[in-house]
Scaffold this active site. Structure first.
Site, PDB file in Angstrom:
ATOM      1  N   LEU A 129      -2.557 -41.637 -62.312  1.00  0.00           N
ATOM      2  CA  LEU A 129      -3.677 -42.161 -63.088  1.00  0.00           C
ATOM      3  C   LEU A 129      -4.525 -43.098 -62.224  1.00  0.00           C
ATOM      4  O   LEU A 129      -5.743 -42.948 -62.151  1.00  0.00           O
ATOM      5  CB  LEU A 129      -3.130 -42.909 -64.318  1.00  0.00           C
ATOM      6  CG  LEU A 129      -4.153 -43.472 -65.292  1.00  0.00           C
ATOM      7  CD1 LEU A 129      -4.940 -42.357 -65.969  1.00  0.00           C
ATOM      8  CD2 LEU A 129      -3.459 -44.331 -66.374  1.00  0.00           C
ATOM      9  N   GLU A 131      -6.559 -45.109 -59.440  1.00  0.00           N
ATOM     10  CA  GLU A 131      -7.423 -44.710 -58.320  1.00  0.00           C
ATOM     11  C   GLU A 131      -7.888 -45.968 -57.588  1.00  0.00           C
ATOM     12  O   GLU A 131      -7.759 -47.077 -58.115  1.00  0.00           O
ATOM     13  CB  GLU A 131      -8.628 -43.922 -58.848  1.00  0.00           C
ATOM     14  CG  GLU A 131      -8.200 -42.655 -59.564  1.00  0.00           C
ATOM     15  CD  GLU A 131      -9.374 -41.727 -59.904  1.00  0.00           C
ATOM     16  OE1 GLU A 131     -10.542 -42.101 -59.657  1.00  0.00           O
ATOM     17  OE2 GLU A 131      -9.090 -40.631 -60.415  1.00  0.00           O
ATOM     18  N   SER A 136      -6.656 -51.157 -63.985  1.00  0.00           N
ATOM     19  CA  SER A 136      -6.566 -51.564 -65.394  1.00  0.00           C
ATOM     20  C   SER A 136      -7.561 -50.784 -66.250  1.00  0.00           C
ATOM     21  O   SER A 136      -7.250 -50.383 -67.373  1.00  0.00           O
ATOM     22  CB  SER A 136      -6.867 -53.064 -65.510  1.00  0.00           C
ATOM     23  OG  SER A 136      -5.967 -53.801 -64.725  1.00  0.00           O
ATOM     24  N   ILE A 342      19.155 -71.851 -58.549  1.00  0.00           N
ATOM     25  CA  ILE A 342      20.586 -72.173 -58.712  1.00  0.00           C
ATOM     26  C   ILE A 342      21.359 -71.852 -57.420  1.00  0.00           C
ATOM     27  O   ILE A 342      22.324 -72.520 -57.083  1.00  0.00           O
ATOM     28  CB  ILE A 342      21.165 -71.419 -59.937  1.00  0.00           C
ATOM     29  CG1 ILE A 342      20.556 -72.007 -61.216  1.00  0.00           C
ATOM     30  CG2 ILE A 342      22.691 -71.476 -59.969  1.00  0.00           C
ATOM     31  CD1 ILE A 342      20.884 -71.257 -62.489  1.00  0.00           C
ATOM     32  N   GLU A 368       2.132 -50.047 -64.983  1.00  0.00           N
ATOM     33  CA  GLU A 368       2.011 -49.504 -66.359  1.00  0.00           C
ATOM     34  C   GLU A 368       1.278 -50.471 -67.289  1.00  0.00           C
ATOM     35  O   GLU A 368       1.610 -50.612 -68.456  1.00  0.00           O
ATOM     36  CB  GLU A 368       3.375 -49.109 -66.921  1.00  0.00           C
ATOM     37  CG  GLU A 368       3.956 -47.958 -66.115  1.00  0.00           C
ATOM     38  CD  GLU A 368       5.012 -47.157 -66.836  1.00  0.00           C
ATOM     39  OE1 GLU A 368       4.950 -47.025 -68.058  1.00  0.00           O
ATOM     40  OE2 GLU A 368       5.880 -46.631 -66.131  1.00  0.00           O
ATOM     41  N   SER A 371       0.198 -57.713 -67.222  1.00  0.00           N
ATOM     42  CA  SER A 371       0.397 -58.640 -68.350  1.00  0.00           C
ATOM     43  C   SER A 371      -0.918 -58.896 -69.088  1.00  0.00           C
ATOM     44  O   SER A 371      -0.944 -58.988 -70.321  1.00  0.00           O
ATOM     45  CB  SER A 371       0.949 -59.976 -67.835  1.00  0.00           C
ATOM     46  OG  SER A 371       2.302 -59.843 -67.478  1.00  0.00           O
TER      47      SER A 371
HETATM   48  C1  LIG Z   1       4.759 -50.217 -57.064  1.00  0.00           C
HETATM   49  C2  LIG Z   1       3.699 -49.657 -57.969  1.00  0.00           C
HETATM   50  C3  LIG Z   1       3.911 -48.433 -58.588  1.00  0.00           C
HETATM   51  C4  LIG Z   1       2.916 -47.868 -59.383  1.00  0.00           C
HETATM   52  N1  LIG Z   1       3.094 -46.611 -59.902  1.00  0.00           N
HETATM   53  C5  LIG Z   1       2.053 -45.972 -60.486  1.00  0.00           C
HETATM   54  C6  LIG Z   1       2.147 -44.595 -60.850  1.00  0.00           C
HETATM   55  O1  LIG Z   1       3.193 -43.952 -60.683  1.00  0.00           O
HETATM   56  N2  LIG Z   1       1.049 -43.992 -61.360  1.00  0.00           N
HETATM   57  C7  LIG Z   1      -0.115 -44.660 -61.563  1.00  0.00           C
HETATM   58  O2  LIG Z   1      -1.062 -44.046 -62.039  1.00  0.00           O
HETATM   59  N3  LIG Z   1      -0.236 -45.971 -61.241  1.00  0.00           N
HETATM   60  C8  LIG Z   1       0.815 -46.635 -60.703  1.00  0.00           C
HETATM   61  N4  LIG Z   1       0.700 -47.953 -60.333  1.00  0.00           N
HETATM   62  C9  LIG Z   1      -0.571 -48.628 -60.504  1.00  0.00           C
HETATM   63  C10 LIG Z   1      -0.559 -49.723 -61.554  1.00  0.00           C
HETATM   64  O3  LIG Z   1      -0.502 -49.165 -62.829  1.00  0.00           O
HETATM   65  C11 LIG Z   1      -1.811 -50.598 -61.332  1.00  0.00           C
HETATM   66  O4  LIG Z   1      -1.572 -51.331 -60.133  1.00  0.00           O
HETATM   67  C12 LIG Z   1      -2.094 -51.515 -62.480  1.00  0.00           C
HETATM   68  O5  LIG Z   1      -2.507 -50.781 -63.611  1.00  0.00           O
HETATM   69  C13 LIG Z   1      -3.190 -52.546 -62.136  1.00  0.00           C
HETATM   70  O6  LIG Z   1      -4.302 -51.930 -61.564  1.00  0.00           O
HETATM   71  P1  LIG Z   1      -4.905 -52.499 -60.192  1.00  0.00           P
HETATM   72  O7  LIG Z   1      -3.781 -52.670 -59.256  1.00  0.00           O
HETATM   73  O8  LIG Z   1      -6.024 -51.631 -59.792  1.00  0.00           O
HETATM   74  O9  LIG Z   1      -5.439 -53.947 -60.550  1.00  0.00           O
HETATM   75  P2  LIG Z   1      -6.856 -54.305 -61.215  1.00  0.00           P
HETATM   76  O10 LIG Z   1      -7.098 -53.443 -62.397  1.00  0.00           O
HETATM   77  O11 LIG Z   1      -7.881 -54.354 -60.161  1.00  0.00           O
HETATM   78  O12 LIG Z   1      -6.572 -55.768 -61.759  1.00  0.00           O
HETATM   79  C14 LIG Z   1      -6.462 -56.917 -60.889  1.00  0.00           C
HETATM   80  C15 LIG Z   1      -6.123 -58.106 -61.739  1.00  0.00           C
HETATM   81  O13 LIG Z   1      -7.148 -58.344 -62.712  1.00  0.00           O
HETATM   82  C16 LIG Z   1      -6.606 -58.306 -64.011  1.00  0.00           C
HETATM   83  N5  LIG Z   1      -7.567 -57.726 -64.942  1.00  0.00           N
HETATM   84  C17 LIG Z   1      -8.136 -56.495 -64.885  1.00  0.00           C
HETATM   85  N6  LIG Z   1      -8.953 -56.304 -65.923  1.00  0.00           N
HETATM   86  C18 LIG Z   1      -8.893 -57.442 -66.669  1.00  0.00           C
HETATM   87  C19 LIG Z   1      -9.506 -57.860 -67.877  1.00  0.00           C
HETATM   88  N7  LIG Z   1     -10.332 -57.059 -68.580  1.00  0.00           N
HETATM   89  N8  LIG Z   1      -9.223 -59.098 -68.356  1.00  0.00           N
HETATM   90  C20 LIG Z   1      -8.365 -59.906 -67.690  1.00  0.00           C
HETATM   91  N9  LIG Z   1      -7.755 -59.553 -66.534  1.00  0.00           N
HETATM   92  C21 LIG Z   1      -8.013 -58.341 -66.043  1.00  0.00           C
HETATM   93  C22 LIG Z   1      -5.341 -57.487 -63.903  1.00  0.00           C
HETATM   94  O14 LIG Z   1      -4.430 -57.770 -64.939  1.00  0.00           O
HETATM   95  C23 LIG Z   1      -4.835 -57.910 -62.556  1.00  0.00           C
HETATM   96  O15 LIG Z   1      -4.151 -59.122 -62.661  1.00  0.00           O
HETATM   97  C24 LIG Z   1       1.708 -48.569 -59.586  1.00  0.00           C
HETATM   98  C25 LIG Z   1       1.514 -49.819 -58.985  1.00  0.00           C
HETATM   99  C26 LIG Z   1       2.473 -50.353 -58.173  1.00  0.00           C
HETATM  100  C27 LIG Z   1       2.210 -51.676 -57.494  1.00  0.00           C
END
Ligand SMILES: Cc1cc2nc3c(=O)[nH]c(=O)nc-3n(C[C@H](O)[C@H](O)[C@H](O)COP(=O)(O)OP(=O)(O)OC[C@H]3O[C@@H](n4cnc5c(N)ncnc54)[C@H](O)[C@@H]3O)c2cc1C
Length: 387
Positions: A129, A131, A136, A342, A368, A371
């Protein structure tokens, strides 16, 4: 330790949990540090996980799986995570994402073709999913699929693909209707590993969850037959949301396991290590830390079980899955950090499992749905705001 793990589980779930506990203690725990270092889980362990039914836990028996509900799945994943977050993540992603999406959206032919292999661990399925420019805001994805004669042509790139180094199939979410509002023009396709135009990067070098591999994908005019469309055209994102409802329960369970693992390590250490003439566990400040940790692990487990039981009753757990994932993942980081405290200076060394569990735990607050995204889901439901 008396906790919610010890009561009110059906007998068959207790049996499965105990089987997972023994396997994790015998086969995973002693090797977890090495797998964290090398970023590899040996093939024979994957084979055994398949034989135990842990790679197709929710796959119905008619497709060769164990046909378990989320209550059992969450109990098993907790046990694996207690020793190694990376192994638990590999298992959770195989069940919840790769296999999970095929179970939600796959047609009979797709299920017959892939689910038995996934359940045995002879095939891994990655779920793609995220990219480079959409994490998010997942519905903003840019990968496209265009119908050309009787084949779909896919172009784009995917990041953070769990199990991608070993996957035989990739479930690629792509935009099929560029004119439709974001979430309404997305469909899902099965792309096999050897498809021309599919490029798979080397593994990412991660902070934690190192035993679980993560790769990037590039799709350059990748052609797939029409029969590889999973679910309805342009409705893939609705299936994504359903998959995540279940996936968040497994990440919640994984977090409970990490928190419990750290708590158990800290308890043992506190009874053995003496300072000021008595074991750490006889100092009230340490007792209070352990008490707070135990409460949080149990509270998280109860939230996970609530969401699991709703799913098992065939009900939506959108709100409850988000609550469980949010609380359990943040709990895991807090409890792991306290466990390091600890352990004192020794907790800062790689010799101690708590250091690794803490690195593993941080991912659970991000993957997934971070927070922040879970809080958005919860608030929307509480305030009855549009999704
Ligand atoms: C080890 C690992 C395994 C993963 N496996 C998969 C997988 O198998 N398939 C897959 O599709 N994805 C996978 N992911 C991707 C994961 O789902 C994303 O990293 C996650 O959804 C966050 O997206 P981003 O890293 O682009 O952060 P961003 O979306 O760029 O967000 C950066 C920060 O901004 C915050 N933020 C974003 N929008 C808002 C908002 N509207 N309001 C407040 N805060 C916001 C986020 O919470 C985060 O703290 C994986 C990630 C990791 C690290």
């Amino acid at each position: 330790m008396v906790s919610t793990m010890d009561y009110e589980l059906p007998e068959d779930v207790v049996m499965l949990r105990d089987m997972a506990r023994k396997f994790a203690a015998d086969k995973i725990g002693p090797n977890a540090r090495e797998w964290d270092r090398t970023g590899e889980i040996p093939g024979e362990i994957i084979k055994e996980l398949g034989e135990l039914g842990f790679l197709g836990m929710r796959v119905p028996p008619e497709y060769g799986g164990a046909g378990l509900g989320y209550l059992a799945v969450s109990a098993i994943i907790e046990e694996l995570a207690c020793h190694c977050g990376g192994t638990a993540l590999m298992v959770a992603a195989q069940n919840g994402l790769g296999g999970g999406h095929l179970m939600v959206g796959g047609n009979e032919a797709q299920k017959k073709k892939y689910l038995p292999l996934l359940a045995k661990g002879e095939l891994f399925g990655s779920w793609c999913l995220s990219e480079p420019s959409s994490g998010s805001d997942a519905a903003a994805l840019k990968t496209t699929a265009v119908l050309d004669g009787d084949t779909w042509v896919l172009n784009g790139s995917k990041v953070f693909v769990t199990n991608g180094a070993r996957a035989g199939i990739f479930l690629i979410h792509a935009r099929t209707d560029p004119e439709a509002p974001k979430a309404k023009g997305i469909s899902t396709f099965i792309v096999e590993r050897d498809a021309p135009g599919l490029e798979i990067s080397p593994k990412e070098d991660k902070m934690g969850m190192r035993a679980s591999d993560t790769v990037q994908l590039t799709l350059d005019d990748v052609r797939v037959p029409q029969e590889n469309l999973v679910g309805e055209l342009n409705r893939g994102f609705y299936d994504v949301m359903t998959v995540l409802e279940g996936g968040r329960i497994t990440i919640g369970a994984l977090s409970v396991g990490l928190g419990r693992g750290a708590f158990e390590q800290a308890t043992q250490y506190a009874t053995e290590r003496e300072q000021f003439g008595k074991p750490l566990a006889k100092h009230q400040a340490i007792q209070f830390k352990l008490a707070d940790m135990a409460v949080q692990v149990d509270a998280a487990r109860l939230l996970v079980r609530k969401a699991a039981m709703l799913q098992d009753a065939g009900r939506s757990s959108n709100l409850e899955s988000a609550m469980a994932k949010l609380y359990a993942s943040e709990m895991a980081t807090r409890v792991c950090l306290e466990a390091i405290q600890i352990h004192g200076g020794y907790g800062y060394l790689k010799d101690m499992p708590v250091e690794r569990l803490m690195r593993d735990a941080k991912l659970c607050e991000i993957g997934e749905g971070s927070s922040e995204i879970q809080r958005m889901v919860i608030a929307r439901r509480l305030l009855d705001l549009p999704r």
